[in-house]
Write a protein that holds these residues in place. Sequence first.
Motif, PDB file in Angstrom:
ATOM      1  N   UNK A 220     -73.887 -19.690  22.414  1.00 12.90           N
ATOM      2  CA  UNK A 220     -74.593 -18.649  23.175  1.00 12.90           C
ATOM      3  C   UNK A 220     -73.707 -17.428  23.365  1.00 12.90           C
ATOM      4  N   UNK A 221     -72.450 -17.681  23.745  1.00 10.84           N
ATOM      5  CA  UNK A 221     -71.517 -16.581  23.962  1.00 10.84           C
ATOM      6  C   UNK A 221     -71.300 -15.785  22.673  1.00 10.84           C
ATOM      7  N   UNK A 222     -71.137 -16.496  21.550  1.00  5.28           N
ATOM      8  CA  UNK A 222     -70.924 -15.809  20.275  1.00  5.28           C
ATOM      9  C   UNK A 222     -72.144 -14.981  19.895  1.00  5.28           C
ATOM     10  N   UNK A 240     -66.735  -1.525  25.633  1.00  5.80           N
ATOM     11  CA  UNK A 240     -66.698  -1.798  24.198  1.00  5.80           C
ATOM     12  C   UNK A 240     -65.297  -2.074  23.685  1.00  5.80           C
ATOM     13  N   UNK A 241     -64.276  -1.721  24.482  1.00  3.72           N
ATOM     14  CA  UNK A 241     -62.901  -1.812  24.014  1.00  3.72           C
ATOM     15  C   UNK A 241     -62.481  -3.250  23.679  1.00  3.72           C
ATOM     16  N   UNK A 242     -62.897  -4.236  24.471  1.00  3.23           N
ATOM     17  CA  UNK A 242     -62.440  -5.610  24.262  1.00  3.23           C
ATOM     18  C   UNK A 242     -63.419  -6.500  23.517  1.00  3.23           C
ATOM     19  N   UNK A 243     -64.521  -5.939  22.997  1.00  2.00           N
ATOM     20  CA  UNK A 243     -65.535  -6.773  22.349  1.00  2.00           C
ATOM     21  C   UNK A 243     -65.005  -7.469  21.099  1.00  2.00           C
ATOM     22  N   UNK A 244     -64.294  -6.735  20.260  1.00  2.00           N
ATOM     23  CA  UNK A 244     -63.787  -7.345  19.030  1.00  2.00           C
ATOM     24  C   UNK A 244     -62.790  -8.453  19.338  1.00  2.00           C
ATOM     25  N   UNK A 247     -64.744 -11.445  20.558  1.00  2.00           N
ATOM     26  CA  UNK A 247     -65.413 -12.111  19.438  1.00  2.00           C
ATOM     27  C   UNK A 247     -64.413 -12.915  18.610  1.00  2.00           C
ATOM     28  N   UNK A 248     -63.213 -12.376  18.421  1.00  4.32           N
ATOM     29  CA  UNK A 248     -62.175 -13.080  17.663  1.00  4.32           C
ATOM     30  C   UNK A 248     -61.786 -14.383  18.362  1.00  4.32           C
ATOM     31  N   UNK A 249     -61.593 -14.329  19.673  1.00  7.03           N
ATOM     32  CA  UNK A 249     -61.198 -15.529  20.414  1.00  7.03           C
ATOM     33  C   UNK A 249     -62.341 -16.546  20.502  1.00  7.03           C
ATOM     34  N   UNK A 250     -63.558 -16.053  20.559  1.00  7.45           N
ATOM     35  CA  UNK A 250     -64.703 -16.974  20.569  1.00  7.45           C
ATOM     36  C   UNK A 250     -64.793 -17.723  19.238  1.00  7.45           C
TER      37      UNK A 250
END
Length: 440
Positions: A220-222, A240-244, A247-250
Amino acid sequence: MRPWSHELWRLGLLAAAGALFGWLLGAPGLGLAAGLTLRLAYHLQQLHSLRRWLARNPHSEPPAATGLWGELFDRLYRYQKGQRLTQHRLQATLKRIQESSEAMRDSVVMLDQYGDLEWWNSAAERMLGLKAAHDRGQHITNLVRDPRFVAYFNARDYREPLTLPSPVDERMVLQFQITLYGDDERLVMARDITRLHRLEEMRRDFVANVSHELRTPLTVLAGYLETYVTYAEQLPPRLAQGLSRMQEQTTRMQNLVNDLLLLSRLEIDRGGEDHLPLAMATLLEEVRRDAEALAAGRQQIRVELEEERRLLGSDSEIHSALSNLASNSVRYTPEGSHIVLRWKSHPKGACLEVEDDGEGIDPVHIPRLTERFYRVDKGRSSETGGTGLGLAIVKHVLLRHDAYLEIESHPDQGALFRCVFPVERLVAAQTSAGAVHRSG
């Protein structure tokens, strides 16, 4: 003068006296024979005394005698006395060993060179059901009949212990370890690891359940993160700064959960139902393409196929093991390195190899590389995206295929990971028309 010299002098004097006496009577030869006969009768009497002494009680004082026979009796008596002392010491030592073994909680069983039972302690009676009145002299496999134990015993490769349920109580889990000693004799030890086995089962169940429960929230989070990344331009810059990074850590967490679930399945499921002859060329080529995609041109990867026979195994599991080895080489070798995926013959059968010419590994780390989450370089490893479970997965896959992992590496000399499969796992190419081909 030595007793032997005395004996020669006595024999010479008696022969001379007999000859002289015979000469006086006109028959020197008869006198000589009579003298020698008297000495022979003396020796026969001493032999008779020796026989009676040995037959009656050799521990008593020896017969009284002089000369050569006196020395012989004294030496025999001293030798027997020394032997009795040595025997008493050995019996005392053996008694202490048996008493200490009897006090052990672990089973101790001594086998002769044929595998027959010679001695065991009371723990073996409790754990293995041995009975002194009936089982002494029986072959061990007549009493511990589990096919896995029989194969382990006959293989004569006792580097790793064997875990089996007790033959008298299936709820008791035993760990067998066999040691060769003496003239091809064996010492069998069995430990009760029921509690450890249950704790290990609880740990596996816990990891499997937690990993399974984490899959849904991570999915769900991904999904939401993927949506937010798509519309990142419409979000405030601070959001928006920490989204990537999120997503990488997820993705990393999802990979970790998937690896934990795979490890749990490998540990619980014995497998074997999906083992078929594998098309090794196709398998290696697919792994090479996956590794090249991960390398993104930073390393050169090639395949070498030197063995025509095919491997009998699980397509998905062997692919997973080889992919983990290849991805590790990609992650931990610098740009410009060369990586080789190889299928070749081996003295024990055949092997899959992944070799690189990267930075290498200090040999001090090699014994622990297959431990879960073990990191050679914790700082660098956290940046590569690995889960720390890759080599643990490789180890369990190989165990399920009767194989083992060899690692050869030194700093600045690259690394070689070799998966060695026994000859029983190989199938001739011409007889494997049903070989599995992975779809590209």
